[in-house]
Enzyme design. Structure first.
Site, PDB file in Angstrom:
ATOM      1  NE  ARG A 239       2.430  -8.627  10.103  1.00 44.57           N
ATOM      2  CZ  ARG A 239       2.612  -7.580   9.463  1.00 44.57           C
ATOM      3  NH1 ARG A 239       3.794  -7.166   9.266  1.00 44.57           N
ATOM      4  NH2 ARG A 239       1.679  -7.152   8.686  1.00 44.57           N
TER       5      ARG A 239
ATOM      6  CD  GLU B  31      -2.807   1.108   2.390  1.00 40.37           C
ATOM      7  OE1 GLU B  31      -3.730   1.866   2.612  1.00 40.37           O
ATOM      8  OE2 GLU B  31      -2.714   0.145   3.369  1.00 40.37           O
TER       9      GLU B  31
ATOM     10  CE  LYS C 289       2.809   0.274   4.991  1.00 43.41           C
ATOM     11  NZ  LYS C 289       2.728   0.304   3.526  1.00 43.41           N
TER      12      LYS C 289
END
Length: 544
Positions: free
Chosen positions: A256, A31, A266
């Site tokens: 992860r 994104e 982020k």
């Protein structure tokens, strides 16, 4: 990854062997609402390397479905990071390329009675979803007719309703044990201008609706994502099936990769930037790929680190020392050796002629001959590290210079300290010494051994330089707020010298400054300083 085994690779091997797929196609779908960080590196490396093993390909697809948070600077930063890591996408696509098809697929759901326009607010929808033990409460608008839903959805597209006034929801199962299947929102109204489509659209698809359709359109065979999306997989499959997509991708989740005491959000990283706690997204203290690049990390080291951590279906966290060990190993082979004095102390060699300078040819690397050689200057005036001198020798194990003691200056002569000069506060500001011309390094002179060997820079040709050192950006206590955790001492600077032979050093050129550590040249445009060096990693690691 070609010589490694993991559960995703095994799945792909079986799919090729059984003829389910002729070609493996993966994608990396960031994104554009921030810069990529070291956690994203696992997704990038995994997608590209696995596809490469099978002769397949990987797309880069920007998930630009939320225009209120996206920015062109992030778009450019993402492709730069992917290419810096050494990967070239087979194609670069945008979720916004498919907005019309997504809209038409949503209409298919409405016509099948599988989607409806809901007038409830986001708060009301959240309140009526229930929880893991309590079924959700159906919306009072759930049984609108197909024609009514088609009309309202068209009006949403035309911008006839306010933001938040209506949403399009899937009609699945408000009693499902999987919360993601309780009539999830598929479209919301958003009047923000989109970087790619301008003001054309007034409704935007949610990630869980858009992503499977994008994968299906591009013919993605294996949609690899992090473990948090495991519970979303039934919705992913439902969207592909019920929107009647001709191609069916398979979603596979992996764990992860986190690093201890390192922010991977982020949102929080953006907060640090916006609050001016750091010098932008590429600040060397940031875990972003651009920050690590500016610090001096190499793409080879990052790729090796990612591959060495393996791929499992559990989240994992490693110490930063493990990452640093891979960086150090890579730099050991590629970084040239040079001299820098970071805490300078002047030494005057009293029996050396004033104005005379000797030059000694020395290889940049003891093994990597491709790096060539450099010339080291020596004269009456040199700088050594303050830590390399003690007025009184502490003990017989001391391997540096002291009054009456003798050391070799790397690649040159023995010098013996004879006296010191102090300022009015009693601080030593200069050491007086003599040299022995018979002790030139490599001359075969072995009558006596020095206390040790230390580095230096010749004073008249030395270049003033700035050295940046980085500590943890945040306190380890996660119970504190981000503001409370910020470490104001995470950046420190020292003013010293580099040897004159480095006057033509280039940005991103890396050196092992002998006995000081690995450093990356960073030509600071803000201060117009071409001789600024970021510490990449110290010489030794505690990682076991």
């Amino acid at each position: 990854m070609e010589n490694q085994s993991n559960f995703i690779k095994t799945i792909m091997e079986d799919d090729i062997k059984t003829g389910k797929h002729d070609e493996i196609i993966t994608r990396f779908p960031p994104e554009p609402n921030g810069f990529l960080h070291i956690g994203h590196a696992r997704a990038i490396v995994t997608n590209f390397e696995l596809a490469k093993v099978f002769g397949g390909k990987t797309n880069l697809r920007y998930d630009d479905t939320n225009p209120s948070k996206e920015d062109e600077v992030y778009v450019k930063g993402i492709i730069e990071d992917v290419r810096w890591l050494g990967y070239e996408p087979a194609g670069i696509y945008w979720a916004s390329d498919y907005f019309e098809e997504m809209y038409q697929r949503a209409i298919i759901l409405i016509k099948k009675g599988l989607a409806y326009v809901d007038d409830q607010s986001a708060e009301e929808i959240a309140k009526t979803r229930g929880d893991v033990v309590t079924p959700g409460i159906p919306s009072p608008y759930r049984n609108r007719t197909v024609d009514e839903n088609l009309e309202l959805f068209a009006q949403m597209r035309e911008g006839k309703f306010k933001e938040g006034e209506k949403v399009l929801r899937a009609k699945i199962d408000m009693a499902s044990p999987n919360m993601n299947m309780r009539d999830p929102v598929l479209y919301r109204i958003n009047f923000a201008s989109h970087h790619n489509t301008g003001d054309t659209w007034k409704v935007y698809p949610m990630y869980d609706f858009a992503h499977p359709i994008e994968d299906a359109i591009e013919g993605i065979t294996h949609s690899l994502c992090s473990l948090e999306f495991e519970d979303h997989r039934p919705l992913y499959d439902w969207v592909v099936r019920e929107t009647e997509m001709p191609h069916t991708p398979r979603q596979i989740e992996f764990g992860r990769l986190g690093i201890v005491n390192t922010v991977m959000s982020k949102r929080l990283l953006k907060y640090l930037v916006d609050s001016n706690y750091v010098d932008g997204w590429d600040d060397p203290r940031m875990p972003t790929l651009s920050g690590l690049r500016r610090k001096g990390y190499t793409k080879e080291a990052i790729r090796a680190f990612i591959l060495a951590t393996g791929l499992a279906k559990v989240n994992s966290e490693v110490e930063v020392d493990m990452l640093e060990s891979f960086v150090r190993d890579d730099l050991q082979a590629r970084a040239g050796r040079a001299f820098a004095v970071i805490n300078p102390l002047k030494v005057t060699i009293t029996n050396y002629p004033e104005g005379k300078i000797e030059y000694f040819d020395v290889p940049f690397h003891p093994e990597n001959t491709g790096l060539g050689s450099r010339k080291i200057a020596f004269s009456k005036h040199v700088y050594i590290e303050q830590e390399d001198f003690s007025e009184v020798k502490p003990d017989n194990k001391y391997k540096r210079l002291s009054l009456g003691g003798e050391v070799r200056l790397f690649h040159t002569y023995f010098i013996k300290a004879t006296d010191v000069v102090k300022d009015e506060n009693g601080k030593i500001v200069e050491v007086l010494a003599t040299y022995d011309e018979k002790t030139l390094s490599g001359s075969g002179f072995n009558e006596r051994k020095p206390d040790g060997t230390i580095h230096f820079v010749e004073a008249t040709t030395a270049i003033p330089a700035t050295f940046n050192f980085f500590g943890p950006l945040l306190d380890a206590d996660t119970n504190k707020t981000i503001d409370e955790r910020y470490n104001p001492n995470s950046l420190s600077q020292k003013q010293g010298f580099i040897e004159g032979g480095l006057k033509d050093v280039k940005t991103d050129e890396k050196f092992q400054f002998v006995r000081n550590g690995y450093f990356n040249c960073y030509a600071n445009k803000k201060t117009n300083n071409p001789y600024e060096f970021n510490e990449i990693v110290p010489l030794k690691s505690s990682y076991k």
